[in-house]
Design an enzyme around this catalytic site. Structure first.
Site, PDB file in Angstrom:
ATOM      1  N   ARG A   1      41.229 -36.560  -6.318  1.00 35.45           N
ATOM      2  CA  ARG A   1      40.445 -35.391  -6.706  1.00 35.45           C
ATOM      3  C   ARG A   1      40.408 -35.363  -8.234  1.00 35.45           C
ATOM      4  O   ARG A   1      41.009 -36.201  -8.897  1.00 35.45           O
ATOM      5  CB  ARG A   1      40.971 -34.079  -6.085  1.00 35.45           C
ATOM      6  CG  ARG A   1      42.418 -34.002  -5.707  1.00 35.45           C
ATOM      7  CD  ARG A   1      43.359 -34.008  -6.852  1.00 35.45           C
ATOM      8  NE  ARG A   1      42.991 -33.032  -7.854  1.00 35.45           N
ATOM      9  CZ  ARG A   1      43.310 -33.102  -9.117  1.00 35.45           C
ATOM     10  NH1 ARG A   1      44.046 -34.114  -9.569  1.00 35.45           N
ATOM     11  NH2 ARG A   1      42.921 -32.196  -9.983  1.00 35.45           N
ATOM     12  N   GLY A   2      39.727 -34.370  -8.785  1.00 39.28           N
ATOM     13  CA  GLY A   2      39.513 -34.334 -10.225  1.00 39.28           C
ATOM     14  C   GLY A   2      38.173 -34.986 -10.520  1.00 39.28           C
ATOM     15  O   GLY A   2      37.902 -36.096 -10.038  1.00 39.28           O
TER      16      GLY A   2
ATOM     17  N   ASP B   1      34.591 -29.273 -14.142  1.00 46.15           N
ATOM     18  CA  ASP B   1      33.930 -30.039 -13.085  1.00 46.15           C
ATOM     19  C   ASP B   1      32.441 -30.192 -13.340  1.00 46.15           C
ATOM     20  O   ASP B   1      31.816 -31.129 -12.869  1.00 46.15           O
ATOM     21  CB  ASP B   1      34.161 -29.378 -11.721  1.00 46.15           C
ATOM     22  CG  ASP B   1      35.593 -29.600 -11.300  1.00 46.15           C
ATOM     23  OD1 ASP B   1      36.465 -28.819 -11.729  1.00 46.15           O
ATOM     24  OD2 ASP B   1      35.851 -30.589 -10.587  1.00 46.15           O
TER      25      ASP B   1
HETATM   26  O1  MRU Z   1      39.486 -29.457  -6.474  1.00 47.74           O
HETATM   27  P1  MRU Z   1      39.949 -30.423  -7.513  1.00 47.74           P
HETATM   28  O2  MRU Z   1      41.428 -30.654  -7.502  1.00 47.74           O
HETATM   29  O3  MRU Z   1      39.156 -31.713  -7.504  1.00 47.74           O
HETATM   30  O4  MRU Z   1      39.605 -29.696  -8.891  1.00 47.74           O
HETATM   31  C1  MRU Z   1      39.962 -30.292 -10.106  1.00 47.74           C
HETATM   32  C2  MRU Z   1      39.621 -29.472 -11.282  1.00 47.74           C
HETATM   33  O5  MRU Z   1      39.125 -28.383 -11.184  1.00 47.74           O
HETATM   34  C3  MRU Z   1      39.844 -30.104 -12.630  1.00 47.74           C
HETATM   35  O6  MRU Z   1      40.160 -29.132 -13.582  1.00 47.74           O
HETATM   36  C4  MRU Z   1      38.551 -30.808 -13.069  1.00 47.74           C
HETATM   37  O7  MRU Z   1      38.070 -31.637 -12.064  1.00 47.74           O
HETATM   38  C5  MRU Z   1      38.761 -31.610 -14.303  1.00 47.74           C
HETATM   39  S1  MRU Z   1      39.746 -33.046 -14.029  1.00 47.74           S
HETATM   40  C6  MRU Z   1      39.832 -33.892 -15.495  1.00 47.74           C
END
Ligand code: MRU
Length: 368
Positions: free
Chosen positions: A60-61, A249
């Site tokens: 994720r991220g 995101d």
């Molecule tokens: O739901 P996730 O864990 O994918 O969300 C991740 C985030 O909100 C992060 O802050 C974002 O993707 C930036 S990662 C460099």
């Protein structure tokens, strides 16, 4: 970039969220669902597994989702390089998660690279393009780290004691192909000997802060304190936070930042308490086609994530337990939008800019 080729302080992480072994036609990722209790790696060797890994959040991220999506297309083209297969795999990977724009950006980039080629040349070109996306992400992380480090140094010069930074969710090495975005300045500062004290929000419902960011900081020996999401305002009101930095995101053209649910609350509290609030934003996270945050699709996830918590019990077993009466209705939006007016600055790979249409356009004139 290979770990052994770099001095220790240059290593983006002693663990890598995504690896492609030299010449391999598969990738190797950390299955992040097992952290912080176990470090489990998973081999992704077909496009369906890539889509599943994104959808089920083994990985994720935003930047990491983009890179895995790109490799997913390469895996698909290894099996069938036809136009129809390319279109099908692009659509399947694109449908896995809706909010992080890095996914669509990476898929479009690979498709644009391979579509003009003859089918027999497509798979190799897709692997090379996915490698380029991953390498570029690591370089962007590093540049964001340098720009963010200047902010931290500035604070250290103005007041004694460790620089007290709050972050939310996980925008770390686990979310990228390198140093992370919001964490890159922290990792560089720590390697430089700058004293830090990091406030880590637990990040309900999936606990990316408690499970992942706390783990990453511990791996590096960076002092940190976990807090319940609802304590952010109090910590700022008490004067215990010098700066907030989060990931993103999707950033709209006007500088509105969509990030993990709970980011907006922190930005509001930061504004009310005169705490500078930054988002770390590599350029693939900027959606030039979206005018403002209201147009960003917000992922709604299963309500079970809110109605339960998972953790490790005294016997070392991972268990999931209910925390609300059976039948309780719950809502589970995964992201929120922080309006540009609440943001002190966006830390990009090219430098720090104001969160506004004009400033973003001036920083990336070729995209605007
Ligand atoms: O739901 P996730 O864990 O994918 O969300 C991740 C985030 O909100 C992060 O802050 C974002 O993707 C930036 S990662 C460099």
């Amino acid at each position: 970039m290979h770990r052994d080729a770099l001095p220790a302080h240059e290593d983006p992480a002693p663990y890598r969220a995504l690896l492609r072994p030299a010449g391999a036609r598969h990738i190797d990722v950390i299955d992040q669902r097992a952290l912080p209790h176990a470090l489990v790696r998973a081999k992704i060797a077909d496009p369906d597994a890539a889509a599943l890994a994104i959808r089920r959040m083994w990985i994720r991220g935003a930047p990491l989702i983009g890179a895995v999506g790109a490799y997913g297309l390469a895996l698909a083209l290894d099996r069938d390089p036809s136009d129809a297969a390319l279109a099908k795999a692009h659509a399947a990977l694109d449908a896995t998660r809706p909010t992080a724009v890095n996914l669509r950006w990476a898929l479009d980039r690979v498709r644009a690279r391979v579509a003009p080629l003859s089918p027999s040349a497509r798979a190799d070109a897709a692997w090379a393009e996915a490698d380029a996306i991953a390498a570029e992400d690591a370089a962007f992380n590093r540049a964001i780290g340098e720009h963010g480090l200047a902010l931290l140094r500035g604070i250290a010069q103005r007041r004694p004691g460790p620089v007290r930074v709050m972050t939310h969710c996980n925008a770390g090495a686990l979310a990228t192909c390198g140093w992370g975005t919001a964490t890159a300045p922290l990792f560089l500062a720590h390697a430089d000997g700058l004293a830090l004290s990091v406030w880590v929000s637990e990040t309900r419902p999936r606990l990316q802060g408690a499970n992942l960011t706390a783990w990453e900081l511990a791996q590096r020996g960076i002092p940190h304190t976990l807090f319940a999401d609802s304590a952010a305002g109090l910590l700022m009101q008490r004067g215990d936070v010098d700066l907030v930095i989060v990931g993103a995101d999707r950033v709209a053209r006007n500088g509105d930042v969509c990030n993990k649910i709970g980011t907006y609350d922190k930005a509001l509290a930061a504004r009310d308490n005169n705490v500078p609030f930054y988002a770390a934003v590599p350029s693939p996270t900027i959606d030039w086609n979206t005018a403002d945050g209201a147009a960003i699709p917000i992922e709604a996830r299963d309500s079970d994530e809110v109605l339960t918590v998972a953790g490790r019990d005294d016997y070392g077993q991972t268990v999931r337990v209910a925390i609300a009466p059976h039948g309780t209705k719950a809502v589970n939006y995964a992201f929120d939008v922080t309006p540009a007016r609440l943001i002190t600055g966006l830390v990009t790979e090219r430098g720090i800019t104001r969160a506004s249409r004009d400033w973003l356009a001036a920083m990336f004139p070729e995209r605007a």
